[in-house]
Scaffold this active site. Structure first.
Site, mmCIF file in Angstrom:
data_model
loop_
_atom_site.group_PDB
_atom_site.id
_atom_site.type_symbol
_atom_site.label_atom_id
_atom_site.label_comp_id
_atom_site.label_asym_id
_atom_site.label_seq_id
_atom_site.Cartn_x
_atom_site.Cartn_y
_atom_site.Cartn_z
ATOM 1 C CB VAL A 1 23.127 52.628 45.200
ATOM 2 C CG1 VAL A 1 23.128 52.048 43.378
ATOM 3 C CG2 VAL A 1 22.607 51.446 45.917
ATOM 4 C CB CYS A 2 27.080 56.094 42.698
ATOM 5 S SG CYS A 2 28.539 55.110 42.580
ATOM 6 C CE1 TYR A 3 24.010 57.637 36.510
ATOM 7 C CE2 TYR A 3 25.218 59.207 38.132
ATOM 8 C CZ TYR A 3 24.182 58.979 37.217
ATOM 9 O OH TYR A 3 23.292 59.878 36.950
ATOM 10 C CG PHE B 1 21.254 51.420 38.887
ATOM 11 C CD1 PHE B 1 20.149 50.632 39.815
ATOM 12 C CD2 PHE B 1 21.102 51.873 37.625
ATOM 13 C CE1 PHE B 1 19.250 50.292 39.024
ATOM 14 C CE2 PHE B 1 19.996 51.534 36.972
ATOM 15 C CZ PHE B 1 18.922 50.723 37.447
#
EC number: 2.8.1.1
Length: 112
Positions: free
Chosen positions: A67-69, A96
């Site tokens: 998961v990243c931005y 996210f």
């Protein structure tokens, strides 16, 4: 020689996996401050410093979700992790930011 690859994962699928207690490793590659401000329950922060611990503890045959931005940086990290011997690696589409927008009640925050 084939290049190890990752798969894209939808928020709906991850939500279903978490609801069904599917065994998986969930890593968040955002900066530490953002992670502590809010993250998907069950995820662990992954940084350059914590990669060795991930390699020592995460089962290589278990799904690994990155998961990243916004779902962009996680693709590069997922491809790299697939090359490190993780058999089933996913990048969360929308990251996210999209998770928090669509599922605000399913965000763990420091102190909550």
């Amino acid at each position: 020689m084939t290049t190890p690859s990752f798969q894209h994962l939808t928020i709906e699928t991850l939500e279903r996996w978490l609801e069904n207690d599917t065994l998986l490793t969930l890593v968040d590659i955002r900066d530490s401050m953002s992670f502590h401000a809010g993250h998907i329950p069950g995820s662990r922060h992954l940084s350059n410093d914590s990669v060795p611990t991930l390699f020592e503890t995460a089962p290589r045959q278990q799904p690994l979700v990155v998961v990243c931005y916004h779902g962009h940086s996680s693709q590069q990290a997922a491809a790299w992790l697939a090359g490190q011997g993780f058999a089933e690696v996913y990048s969360l589409d929308g990251g996210f930011t999209e998770w928090e927008y669509r599922l605000p009640a399913r965000v763990e925050r420091s102190g909550s």
